[in-house]
Design a protein around this motif. Structure first.
Motif, short mmCIF file in Angstrom:
data_model
loop_
_atom_site.label_atom_id
_atom_site.label_comp_id
_atom_site.label_asym_id
_atom_site.label_seq_id
_atom_site.Cartn_x
_atom_site.Cartn_y
_atom_site.Cartn_z
N GLN A 199 0.85 -1.18 0.00
CA GLN A 199 0.00 0.00 0.00
C GLN A 199 0.89 1.24 0.00
O GLN A 199 1.79 1.36 0.85
CB GLN A 199 -0.91 0.02 1.23
N VAL A 200 0.65 2.13 -0.94
CA VAL A 200 1.44 3.36 -1.05
C VAL A 200 1.45 4.10 0.27
O VAL A 200 2.50 4.57 0.74
CB VAL A 200 0.90 4.25 -2.19
N GLU A 201 0.30 4.17 0.94
CA GLU A 201 0.19 4.93 2.19
C GLU A 201 1.11 4.38 3.27
O GLU A 201 1.65 5.15 4.07
CB GLU A 201 -1.26 4.91 2.70
N ASP A 202 1.30 3.07 3.31
CA ASP A 202 2.17 2.46 4.32
C ASP A 202 3.62 2.90 4.14
O ASP A 202 4.30 3.27 5.10
CB ASP A 202 2.09 0.93 4.26
N VAL A 203 4.08 2.86 2.91
CA VAL A 203 5.47 3.23 2.62
C VAL A 203 5.66 4.73 2.81
O VAL A 203 6.66 5.17 3.39
CB VAL A 203 5.86 2.78 1.19
N VAL A 204 4.72 5.53 2.36
CA VAL A 204 4.81 6.98 2.52
C VAL A 204 4.88 7.33 4.00
O VAL A 204 5.71 8.16 4.41
CB VAL A 204 3.63 7.69 1.81
N ALA A 205 4.08 6.70 4.82
CA ALA A 205 4.09 6.97 6.26
C ALA A 205 5.42 6.56 6.89
O ALA A 205 5.97 7.28 7.73
CB ALA A 205 2.94 6.24 6.95
N LYS A 206 5.95 5.42 6.49
CA LYS A 206 7.22 4.95 7.05
C LYS A 206 8.35 5.91 6.70
O LYS A 206 9.19 6.24 7.54
CB LYS A 206 7.54 3.55 6.55
N LEU A 207 8.37 6.39 5.46
CA LEU A 207 9.45 7.29 5.06
C LEU A 207 9.25 8.71 5.58
O LEU A 207 10.21 9.44 5.78
CB LEU A 207 9.64 7.26 3.55
N LYS A 208 8.01 9.07 5.83
CA LYS A 208 7.75 10.37 6.44
C LYS A 208 8.35 10.42 7.85
O LYS A 208 8.76 11.47 8.32
CB LYS A 208 6.26 10.65 6.46
N SER A 209 8.44 9.27 8.49
CA SER A 209 9.02 9.21 9.84
C SER A 209 10.50 9.60 9.86
O SER A 209 11.04 9.94 10.92
CB SER A 209 8.83 7.82 10.45
N ILE A 210 11.16 9.55 8.70
CA ILE A 210 12.55 10.01 8.60
C ILE A 210 12.64 11.24 7.70
O ILE A 210 13.67 11.53 7.11
CB ILE A 210 13.52 8.90 8.14
N ASP A 211 11.52 11.94 7.59
CA ASP A 211 11.44 13.22 6.87
C ASP A 211 11.66 13.12 5.36
O ASP A 211 12.22 14.04 4.76
CB ASP A 211 12.39 14.26 7.47
N TYR A 212 11.23 12.03 4.74
CA TYR A 212 11.27 11.90 3.29
C TYR A 212 9.84 11.84 2.78
O TYR A 212 8.99 11.19 3.38
CB TYR A 212 12.01 10.64 2.86
N GLU A 213 9.61 12.53 1.66
CA GLU A 213 8.30 12.50 1.02
C GLU A 213 8.47 12.18 -0.45
O GLU A 213 9.49 12.51 -1.06
CB GLU A 213 7.61 13.85 1.18
N TYR A 214 7.47 11.54 -1.01
CA TYR A 214 7.51 11.19 -2.43
C TYR A 214 7.23 12.42 -3.27
O TYR A 214 6.27 13.15 -3.04
CB TYR A 214 6.49 10.09 -2.74
N ASP A 215 8.08 12.65 -4.26
CA ASP A 215 7.91 13.74 -5.21
C ASP A 215 7.60 13.12 -6.57
O ASP A 215 8.49 12.53 -7.20
CB ASP A 215 9.18 14.59 -5.28
#
Length: 61
Positions: free
Chosen positions: A38-54
């Motif tokens: 799920q895109v949301e799962d990966v986005v949330a995990k990487l947001k925890s280290i201050d990365y966002e998908y562009d």
């Protein structure tokens, strides 16, 4: 492949995903479909280290 085969560490996950996006997939959605996550799962995990998908650059920044 599936979600369980992705790296668990967020930094390693970001590196893996960016490599896959750069070399093989035109979008995060296409990568998610191929790896069955799920895109949301990966986005949330990487947001925890201050990365966002562009979407414009097709990478996590």
């Amino acid at each position: 492949m599936n979600y369980d085969s992705l790296p668990n560490d967020p930094v390693m996950l970001m590196s893996f995903l960016n490599t896959q996006l750069r070399d093989h997939y035109p979008s995060l959605e296409a990568l998610a479909e191929a790896y069955e996550f799920q895109v949301e799962d990966v986005v949330a995990k990487l947001k925890s280290i201050d990365y966002e998908y562009d979407a414009k650059t097709n990478q996590f920044v």
